[in-house]
Design an enzyme around this catalytic site. Structure first.
Site, PDB file in Angstrom:
ATOM      1  N   ARG A 151      32.287  34.081  39.345  1.00  0.00           N
ATOM      2  CA  ARG A 151      32.933  35.198  40.049  1.00  0.00           C
ATOM      3  C   ARG A 151      32.254  36.533  39.728  1.00  0.00           C
ATOM      4  NH1 ARG A 151      38.551  33.543  38.005  1.00  0.00           N
ATOM      5  NH2 ARG A 151      39.296  35.597  38.604  1.00  0.00           N
ATOM      6  N   ARG A 173      46.151  30.911  36.253  1.00  0.00           N
ATOM      7  CA  ARG A 173      45.353  30.448  37.382  1.00  0.00           C
ATOM      8  C   ARG A 173      44.325  29.421  36.934  1.00  0.00           C
ATOM      9  NH1 ARG A 173      43.494  35.943  40.189  1.00  0.00           N
ATOM     10  NH2 ARG A 173      41.668  34.617  40.540  1.00  0.00           N
ATOM     11  N   ARG A 197      44.881  36.222  30.854  1.00  0.00           N
ATOM     12  CA  ARG A 197      45.821  36.647  31.906  1.00  0.00           C
ATOM     13  C   ARG A 197      46.833  35.560  32.250  1.00  0.00           C
ATOM     14  NH1 ARG A 197      43.229  38.701  37.416  1.00  0.00           N
ATOM     15  NH2 ARG A 197      42.109  36.715  37.423  1.00  0.00           N
ATOM     16  N   ARG A 236      35.187  42.270  50.121  1.00  0.00           N
ATOM     17  CA  ARG A 236      34.351  41.809  49.011  1.00  0.00           C
ATOM     18  C   ARG A 236      32.908  41.583  49.438  1.00  0.00           C
ATOM     19  NH1 ARG A 236      38.729  39.391  45.758  1.00  0.00           N
ATOM     20  NH2 ARG A 236      37.940  38.419  43.895  1.00  0.00           N
ATOM     21  N   LYS A 245      42.895  45.446  39.092  1.00  0.00           N
ATOM     22  CA  LYS A 245      43.309  45.788  40.453  1.00  0.00           C
ATOM     23  C   LYS A 245      44.765  45.380  40.714  1.00  0.00           C
ATOM     24  CE  LYS A 245      40.037  43.216  42.285  1.00  0.00           C
ATOM     25  NZ  LYS A 245      39.413  42.675  41.058  1.00  0.00           N
TER      26      LYS A 245
HETATM   27  P1  ADP Z   1      42.242  41.953  38.759  1.00  0.00           P
HETATM   28  O1  ADP Z   1      43.388  41.942  39.736  1.00  0.00           O
HETATM   29  O2  ADP Z   1      41.299  43.096  38.976  1.00  0.00           O
HETATM   30  O3  ADP Z   1      41.514  40.639  38.708  1.00  0.00           O
HETATM   31  P2  ADP Z   1      44.348  42.095  36.712  1.00  0.00           P
HETATM   32  O4  ADP Z   1      45.143  43.260  37.153  1.00  0.00           O
HETATM   33  O5  ADP Z   1      44.922  40.746  36.963  1.00  0.00           O
HETATM   34  O6  ADP Z   1      42.842  42.192  37.304  1.00  0.00           O
HETATM   35  O7  ADP Z   1      44.045  42.277  35.149  1.00  0.00           O
HETATM   36  C1  ADP Z   1      43.418  41.247  34.395  1.00  0.00           C
HETATM   37  C2  ADP Z   1      44.110  41.099  33.035  1.00  0.00           C
HETATM   38  O8  ADP Z   1      43.816  42.247  32.236  1.00  0.00           O
HETATM   39  C3  ADP Z   1      45.637  41.018  33.120  1.00  0.00           C
HETATM   40  O9  ADP Z   1      46.077  40.068  32.155  1.00  0.00           O
HETATM   41  C4  ADP Z   1      46.112  42.430  32.776  1.00  0.00           C
HETATM   42  O10 ADP Z   1      47.361  42.400  32.090  1.00  0.00           O
HETATM   43  C5  ADP Z   1      45.011  42.950  31.863  1.00  0.00           C
HETATM   44  N1  ADP Z   1      44.726  44.374  32.086  1.00  0.00           N
HETATM   45  C6  ADP Z   1      44.752  45.044  33.274  1.00  0.00           C
HETATM   46  N2  ADP Z   1      44.399  46.349  33.113  1.00  0.00           N
HETATM   47  C7  ADP Z   1      44.135  46.504  31.787  1.00  0.00           C
HETATM   48  C8  ADP Z   1      43.727  47.649  30.982  1.00  0.00           C
HETATM   49  N3  ADP Z   1      43.509  48.857  31.522  1.00  0.00           N
HETATM   50  N4  ADP Z   1      43.551  47.428  29.665  1.00  0.00           N
HETATM   51  C9  ADP Z   1      43.763  46.208  29.117  1.00  0.00           C
HETATM   52  N5  ADP Z   1      44.152  45.107  29.815  1.00  0.00           N
HETATM   53  C10 ADP Z   1      44.342  45.248  31.133  1.00  0.00           C
HETATM   54  P1  ADP Z   2      40.092  38.283  40.935  1.00  0.00           P
HETATM   55  O1  ADP Z   2      40.802  39.566  41.214  1.00  0.00           O
HETATM   56  O2  ADP Z   2      40.381  37.745  39.591  1.00  0.00           O
HETATM   57  O3  ADP Z   2      38.644  38.290  41.276  1.00  0.00           O
HETATM   58  P2  ADP Z   2      41.351  37.195  43.339  1.00  0.00           P
HETATM   59  O4  ADP Z   2      42.728  36.730  43.109  1.00  0.00           O
HETATM   60  O5  ADP Z   2      41.146  38.486  44.037  1.00  0.00           O
HETATM   61  O6  ADP Z   2      40.619  37.170  41.932  1.00  0.00           O
HETATM   62  O7  ADP Z   2      40.537  36.106  44.144  1.00  0.00           O
HETATM   63  C1  ADP Z   2      40.537  34.741  43.756  1.00  0.00           C
HETATM   64  C2  ADP Z   2      39.529  33.974  44.604  1.00  0.00           C
HETATM   65  O8  ADP Z   2      39.924  34.028  45.989  1.00  0.00           O
HETATM   66  C3  ADP Z   2      38.113  34.536  44.598  1.00  0.00           C
HETATM   67  O9  ADP Z   2      37.345  34.048  43.497  1.00  0.00           O
HETATM   68  C4  ADP Z   2      37.569  34.016  45.942  1.00  0.00           C
HETATM   69  O10 ADP Z   2      37.252  32.634  45.875  1.00  0.00           O
HETATM   70  C5  ADP Z   2      38.795  34.155  46.838  1.00  0.00           C
HETATM   71  N1  ADP Z   2      38.860  35.461  47.518  1.00  0.00           N
HETATM   72  C6  ADP Z   2      39.812  36.427  47.350  1.00  0.00           C
HETATM   73  N2  ADP Z   2      39.559  37.489  48.126  1.00  0.00           N
HETATM   74  C7  ADP Z   2      38.411  37.207  48.796  1.00  0.00           C
HETATM   75  C8  ADP Z   2      37.606  37.918  49.741  1.00  0.00           C
HETATM   76  N3  ADP Z   2      37.936  39.157  50.165  1.00  0.00           N
HETATM   77  N4  ADP Z   2      36.485  37.305  50.199  1.00  0.00           N
HETATM   78  C9  ADP Z   2      36.133  36.070  49.807  1.00  0.00           C
HETATM   79  N5  ADP Z   2      36.830  35.340  48.923  1.00  0.00           N
HETATM   80  C10 ADP Z   2      37.965  35.901  48.417  1.00  0.00           C
END
Ligand code: ADP
Ligand code: ADP
Ligand code: ZN
Length: 216
Positions: free
Chosen positions: A172, A161, A127, A88, A13
């Site tokens: 998660r 992180r 990541r 979420r 995302k």
């Molecule tokens: P999210 O915001 O949904 O938690 P991220 O965008 O941070 O996910 O992506 C998680 C990890 O996976 C990052 O290190 C990113 O560089 C990698 N990543 C994202 N999209 C892809 C993809 N399509 N294929 C392989 N790796 C990816």
């Molecule tokens: P990822 O994309 O890897 O799941 P985020 O950076 O979006 O992680 O979120 C990190 C943490 O922040 C989540 O595990 C949760 O604890 C909190 N968080 C983020 N967005 C929300 C939401 N919309 N509702 C509840 N908790 C949230």
């Protein structure tokens, strides 16, 4: 344009949101980033959220809804926004409907990024981001072009992180399946859900999102 990117942790995302910001000139609203900023600043919200986030559980709906409803009123959201990590829960999705209706705004699309659980742990534990500009990388999937140097800003400090460990990721993923996955039928019934293959390579996912948006 107003979009939601919906998918499990590690689905990509944040990665895709950064690209859409450049392509469409709209802002990325990442609730995870907003909460991490609150934790770093030691605000009341940050103090309440810190332990919950470390464990990988969801922060309360009240906090998230208040945070987003303030944020979407800011000037830079006038051209649109990408919600990354919000809503979420069904309660958050319903609150968002209310917020948008009040302003006579609607969502252009809710984009589901489908990725199997088995791929997500490796995505998350590999990541890291540039400590200066926030651009995201991955140990294997997306390293900087020159090792150790950010492609975007040229700096050499990176961060990981504290919740990107196997224990918190497992929690998660459970939170995603139990509390967030019910949003898929919610938005499908409204006709706004579009799905892309989040397991394709990063450029291909971007192309799929752009083609979904063109189809309207
Ligand atoms: P999210 O915001 O949904 O938690 P991220 O965008 O941070 O996910 O992506 C998680 C990890 O996976 C990052 O290190 C990113 O560089 C990698 N990543 C994202 N999209 C892809 C993809 N399509 N294929 C392989 N790796 C990816
Ligand atoms: P990822 O994309 O890897 O799941 P985020 O950076 O979006 O992680 O979120 C990190 C943490 O922040 C989540 O595990 C949760 O604890 C909190 N968080 C983020 N967005 C929300 C939401 N919309 N509702 C509840 N908790 C949230
Ligand atoms: Zn950088």
């Amino acid at each position: 344009m107003r979009l939601i990117l919906l998918g499990p942790p590690g689905a990509g995302k944040g990665t895709q949101a950064q690209r859409l910001v450049d392509a469409y000139g709209i802002v990325q609203l990442s609730t995870g980033d907003m909460l991490r900023a609150a934790v770093a600043a030691g605000t009341v919200i940050g103090q309440q959220a810190k332990a919950v986030m470390e464990a990988g559980d969801l922060v309360s709906d009240d906090i998230l809804v208040a945070m987003i409803s303030e944020r979407v009123n800011e000037d830079d959201c006038g051209r649109g926004f990408i919600l990354d990590g919000f809503p979420r829960t069904l309660a958050q999705a319903e609150a968002l409907e209310g917020m948008l209706a009040e302003k006579s705004l609607s969502l252009d699309a809710v984009i589901e990024m489908k990725v199997d659980d088995g791929l997500l742990i490796g995505r998350i534990t590999g990541r890291y981001t540039c400590a200066n500009c926030g651009v995201g990388y991955h140990d294997e999937n997306l390293p900087p072009k020159v090792a150790g140097i950010c492609d975007n800003c040229g700096r050499t400090d990176f961060t990981r992180r504290s919740d990107d460990n196997v224990a918190a990721v497992t929690t998660r993923l459970r939170a995603y399946h139990e509390q967030t996955a019910p949003l898929l039928p919610f938005y499908r019934e409204k006709g706004s859900l579009k799905s892309v293959d989040g397991m394709a390579d990063i450029d291909e996912v971007t192309r799929q999102i752009q083609s979904v948006l063109k189809m309207g």
